[in-house]
Structures are given as structure tokens and as C-alpha cells.
Design a protein around this motif. Structure first.
Motif, mmCIF file in Angstrom:
data_model
loop_
_atom_site.group_PDB
_atom_site.id
_atom_site.type_symbol
_atom_site.label_atom_id
_atom_site.label_comp_id
_atom_site.label_asym_id
_atom_site.label_seq_id
_atom_site.Cartn_x
_atom_site.Cartn_y
_atom_site.Cartn_z
ATOM 1 N N TYR A 1 0.803 -1.218 0.000
ATOM 2 C CA TYR A 1 0.000 0.000 0.000
ATOM 3 C C TYR A 1 0.835 1.267 0.000
ATOM 4 C CZ TYR A 1 -4.040 -2.934 1.024
ATOM 5 O OH TYR A 1 -5.024 -3.888 0.945
ATOM 6 N N ASN A 2 1.945 1.274 0.759
ATOM 7 C CA ASN A 2 2.701 2.509 0.983
ATOM 8 C C ASN A 2 4.152 2.345 0.553
ATOM 9 O OD1 ASN A 2 0.402 3.718 2.343
ATOM 10 N ND2 ASN A 2 0.919 2.401 4.076
ATOM 11 N N ALA A 3 4.599 3.214 -0.349
ATOM 12 C CA ALA A 3 5.973 3.199 -0.821
ATOM 13 C C ALA A 3 6.560 4.597 -0.687
ATOM 14 C CB ALA A 3 6.039 2.740 -2.276
ATOM 15 N N VAL A 4 7.823 4.678 -0.281
ATOM 16 C CA VAL A 4 8.489 5.966 -0.060
ATOM 17 C C VAL A 4 9.862 5.949 -0.719
ATOM 18 C CG1 VAL A 4 9.428 7.559 1.654
ATOM 19 C CG2 VAL A 4 7.300 6.349 2.136
ATOM 20 N N GLN A 5 10.167 7.014 -1.446
ATOM 21 C CA GLN A 5 11.527 7.266 -1.898
ATOM 22 C C GLN A 5 12.084 8.400 -1.060
ATOM 23 O OE1 GLN A 5 12.274 7.980 -6.116
ATOM 24 N NE2 GLN A 5 13.908 9.419 -5.595
ATOM 25 N N ILE A 6 13.217 8.153 -0.434
ATOM 26 C CA ILE A 6 13.841 9.154 0.421
ATOM 27 C C ILE A 6 15.030 9.754 -0.311
ATOM 28 C CG2 ILE A 6 15.014 9.559 2.619
ATOM 29 C CD1 ILE A 6 13.451 7.232 3.786
ATOM 30 N N GLY A 7 14.958 11.054 -0.562
ATOM 31 C CA GLY A 7 16.070 11.754 -1.169
ATOM 32 C C GLY A 7 16.186 11.580 -2.677
ATOM 33 N N MET A 8 17.146 12.287 -3.248
ATOM 34 C CA MET A 8 17.501 12.264 -4.665
ATOM 35 C C MET A 8 16.288 12.394 -5.575
ATOM 36 S SD MET A 8 20.117 9.676 -6.543
ATOM 37 C CE MET A 8 20.635 9.925 -8.236
ATOM 38 N N PRO A 9 15.639 13.562 -5.581
ATOM 39 C CA PRO A 9 14.462 13.769 -6.424
ATOM 40 C C PRO A 9 14.763 13.763 -7.913
ATOM 41 C CG PRO A 9 15.149 15.829 -5.410
ATOM 42 C CD PRO A 9 15.977 14.758 -4.775
ATOM 43 N N GLN A 10 16.040 13.701 -8.287
ATOM 44 C CA GLN A 10 16.386 13.683 -9.709
ATOM 45 C C GLN A 10 15.984 12.380 -10.386
ATOM 46 O OE1 GLN A 10 18.487 14.201 -7.197
ATOM 47 N NE2 GLN A 10 19.473 16.192 -7.445
ATOM 48 N N ILE A 11 15.656 11.362 -9.607
ATOM 49 C CA ILE A 11 15.257 10.081 -10.169
ATOM 50 C C ILE A 11 13.896 9.692 -9.591
ATOM 51 C CG2 ILE A 11 16.377 8.684 -8.373
ATOM 52 C CD1 ILE A 11 17.147 6.700 -10.558
ATOM 53 N N ASP A 12 13.049 9.105 -10.415
ATOM 54 C CA ASP A 12 11.731 8.654 -9.969
ATOM 55 C C ASP A 12 11.804 7.152 -9.737
ATOM 56 O OD1 ASP A 12 9.125 8.153 -9.393
ATOM 57 O OD2 ASP A 12 8.295 9.161 -11.150
ATOM 58 N N GLY A 13 12.233 6.772 -8.540
ATOM 59 C CA GLY A 13 12.418 5.368 -8.236
ATOM 60 C C GLY A 13 11.137 4.578 -8.085
ATOM 61 N N LEU A 14 10.000 5.258 -7.995
ATOM 62 C CA LEU A 14 8.717 4.583 -7.816
ATOM 63 C C LEU A 14 7.811 4.742 -9.031
ATOM 64 C CD1 LEU A 14 8.036 5.706 -4.128
ATOM 65 C CD2 LEU A 14 8.976 3.514 -4.905
ATOM 66 N N ILE B 1 10.719 0.983 0.671
ATOM 67 C CA ILE B 1 11.520 2.201 0.768
ATOM 68 C C ILE B 1 12.654 2.114 -0.248
ATOM 69 C CG2 ILE B 1 13.088 3.555 2.206
ATOM 70 C CD1 ILE B 1 11.427 2.846 4.616
ATOM 71 N N VAL B 2 12.849 3.196 -0.981
ATOM 72 C CA VAL B 2 13.937 3.300 -1.948
ATOM 73 C C VAL B 2 14.906 4.371 -1.469
ATOM 74 C CG1 VAL B 2 14.554 3.841 -4.328
ATOM 75 C CG2 VAL B 2 12.454 2.561 -3.850
ATOM 76 N N LEU B 3 16.183 4.017 -1.381
ATOM 77 C CA LEU B 3 17.236 4.943 -0.937
ATOM 78 C C LEU B 3 18.278 5.079 -2.053
ATOM 79 C CD1 LEU B 3 17.952 3.751 2.739
ATOM 80 C CD2 LEU B 3 16.600 5.719 2.017
ATOM 81 N N PRO B 4 18.078 5.991 -2.998
ATOM 82 C CA PRO B 4 19.055 6.157 -4.079
ATOM 83 C C PRO B 4 20.200 7.086 -3.682
ATOM 84 C CG PRO B 4 17.101 7.480 -4.518
ATOM 85 C CD PRO B 4 16.895 6.832 -3.179
ATOM 86 N N HIS B 5 21.348 6.524 -3.362
ATOM 87 C CA HIS B 5 22.558 7.284 -3.023
ATOM 88 C C HIS B 5 22.380 8.178 -1.795
ATOM 89 C CE1 HIS B 5 24.654 6.055 -6.703
ATOM 90 N NE2 HIS B 5 23.487 6.224 -7.313
ATOM 91 N N VAL B 6 21.441 7.871 -0.944
ATOM 92 C CA VAL B 6 21.188 8.716 0.224
ATOM 93 C C VAL B 6 22.191 8.430 1.340
ATOM 94 C CG1 VAL B 6 19.505 9.303 2.011
ATOM 95 C CG2 VAL B 6 18.743 8.936 -0.334
ATOM 96 N N LEU B 7 22.476 7.165 1.581
ATOM 97 C CA LEU B 7 23.362 6.807 2.692
ATOM 98 C C LEU B 7 24.762 7.395 2.506
ATOM 99 C CD1 LEU B 7 22.328 3.076 3.173
ATOM 100 C CD2 LEU B 7 21.680 5.029 4.588
ATOM 101 N N GLU B 8 25.196 7.557 1.266
ATOM 102 C CA GLU B 8 26.543 8.062 0.994
ATOM 103 C C GLU B 8 26.695 9.533 1.372
ATOM 104 O OE1 GLU B 8 27.522 5.449 -2.972
ATOM 105 O OE2 GLU B 8 25.987 7.013 -3.063
ATOM 106 N N PHE B 9 25.580 10.260 1.424
ATOM 107 C CA PHE B 9 25.636 11.688 1.706
ATOM 108 C C PHE B 9 24.956 12.058 3.019
ATOM 109 C CE2 PHE B 9 26.129 11.138 -2.819
ATOM 110 C CZ PHE B 9 27.183 11.981 -3.119
#
Length: 257
Positions: free
Chosen positions: A41-54, A103-111
Motif C-alpha cells: 500500500y505505501n511506498a516511499v523514496q527518500i532523497g535524490m528527487p532527480q530520479i523517480d524510483g517509484l 523504501i527506496v534509498l538512491p545514493h542517500v546513505l553516501e551523503f
């Protein structure tokens, strides 16, 4: 301007370059493949708005969140981007425990300033059997070697401020949080070239890299599943999720006070 905002801006500028667009294209295609068959039901992308991971997800509720409100630059070929619907500190996610399916974390942990804390928060808000997808730059690659050399002569290829996390280290972090790695992919085997011309000339290395040196891609993507000891799923996962949410209200504790 704090360090986190500066890091994000550095990444944003880098993504406008040919190498950045090359990475975005690979990650966008792979995320579409991975998320399309993850149900909930619920999906979240955290950070990096340059990509649409969902973009390919079929979940009814999909959100993009970030720690900084700003208008990111459009990557070439884009006409619009999803709005950031929620601002929050990466060290404390504003979601109920066991409330998010993906949850999608695209390159968030690195920064992130506190990547361990962010991962702990991700584990907290994921439902049992919830999914996590992380992307990161691979230290054990031609790009990683080029970045290491750049630290010596101050001529960086990748964003300067990123603390890149090795694939093995990432798996160890996930294991400590009872997150079971369910799969991984490596990509972007082209040498660290700055121009579109040379990236295209070396494009033949994509197939060669996947066949002969699969773990040396410039970027990796990890999938993980939240495991809960002693839990046995009976029937569809959505039924189990509804039961968990109903039992989460601490009515008994309040009555005792």
C-alpha cells in the motif's frame, strides 16, 4: 548552508554531466524492473528527487521525501519532476513503526550525516517482510579507483563529499539490522569518462563487464527484506499488515496508568 545541503547540491550538479545522466538512466531502468512486482500500500523514496524510483510501482500511495526544500535542476530530456511532499531529518523518519511496505534509498546513505541511524529508522518503519532498495557507488570499480586518485590530486570524478560505502560493508550493515539481502545488481562498466563521446565509444564494455567482471560496475543496487524472528505469514501479506497496525495501539498501557 549546512554540509548536508552542500553535499546534495554537489550531487545535483554532477548528475547534469554525461556520466551522471548515464548513471541515472541505468538506475531508472533497473528500479522500474525491481519495483513493478513489489505489492503493498505505501511506498516511499527518500532523497535524490532527480530520479523517480517509484515510477513503475503499482502501490496506491507513493511519496517522495527529502531533507531540503529546493527546486532540483531537471536532467536533460525531463520536462517535470515529482514534487517533494514531505521534509524531514534523515535521522528521524516521520512515519509510524511498521507502516511502510517499500523504501527506496538512491545514493542517500553516501551523503547522509548519520547513515547508520537512517538505516535503523528505515528498519523501524518497514512492515515485517517489507522491502528496501539501496543504490550506491562501488568502491571496487574503475570509477572508485579514479575517485581515490582524485582525493590525492584534488581532481575528483564523482561528487567530492560522498562517503562511498562498499558493497560488502553495506551487506554487513543490513545483516546487523536483520535485513536479509534478497538480490543485487551491478552496472555502469564504462571507464570514468567525462564526455558523452567517450562514454558511447566504451559502451561495448557493458556486456563485457556483466560477463567477465560483474562485481566491478561503477554502481550497485541492493534489495533487502525485513525479517522478524518468530513471525510466520499466513495468507496474503496485506492481511498480516492490517493485523499488525491494529495491535500497535498501546491501549492497555494507557489503562494501567
Amino acid at each position: 548552508m549546512d554540509a548536508l545541503e552542500k553535499n546534495i547540491i554537489d550531487l545535483d550538479a554532477w548528475l547534469q554531466l554525461p556520466a551522471g545522466r548515464y548513471v541515472l538512466e541505468w538506475e531508472q531502468a533497473l528500479l522500474a524492473k525491481l519495483t513493478v512486482d513489489i505489492f503493498g500500500y505505501n511506498a516511499v523514496q527518500i532523497g535524490m528527487p532527480q530520479i523517480d524510483g517509484l515510477a513503475a510501482s503499482r502501490m496506491p500511495n507513493r511519496w517522495l521525501t527529502n531533507s531540503v526544500f529546493r527546486e532540483p535542476n531537471l536532467v536533460e530530456g525531463e520536462t517535470e519532476q515529482r514534487p517533494i511532499v514531505l521534509l524531514h531529518d534523515f535521522s528521524e523518519l516521520p512515519f509510524d513503526s511498521q507502516s511502510i511496505d517499500l523504501i527506496v534509498l538512491p545514493h542517500v546513505l553516501e551523503f547522509a550525516k548519520e547513515p547508520h541511524q537512517l538505516l535503523r529508522e528505515v528498519e523501524r518503519v518497514l512492515i515485517p517482510e517489507g522491502r528496501l532498495i539501496i543504490s550506491g557507488f562501488n568502491q571496487a570499480s574503475l570509477w572508485g579507483a579514479r575517485q581515490f586518485a582524485g582525493r590525492l590530486n584534488k581532481n575528483y570524478f564523482l561528487p567530492q563529499q560522498g562517503e562511498f560505502i562498499s558493497f560488502a560493508r553495506m551487506k554487513d550493515w543490513l545483516k546487523l539490522l536483520n535485513m536479509e539481502v534478497g538480490g543485487h545488481e551491478f552496472g555502469c562498466y564504462v571507464p570514468p569518462c567525462r564526455s558523452e563521446k567517450w562514454l558511447q565509444r566504451f559502451h561495448f564494455m557493458e556486456n563485457a563487464g556483466q560477463k567477465w567482471w560483474p562485481y566491478l560496475g561503477a554502481v550497485y543496487m541492493v534489495q533487502a527484506v525485513k525479517r522478524v524472528r518468530g513471525m510466520h505469514l499466513i495468507g496474503p501479506a496485506w492481511k498480516q499488515k492490517r493485523m499488525a497496525r491494529g495491535n500497535a495501539v498501546a491501549v492497555v498501557n494507557k489503562a494501567k496508568k
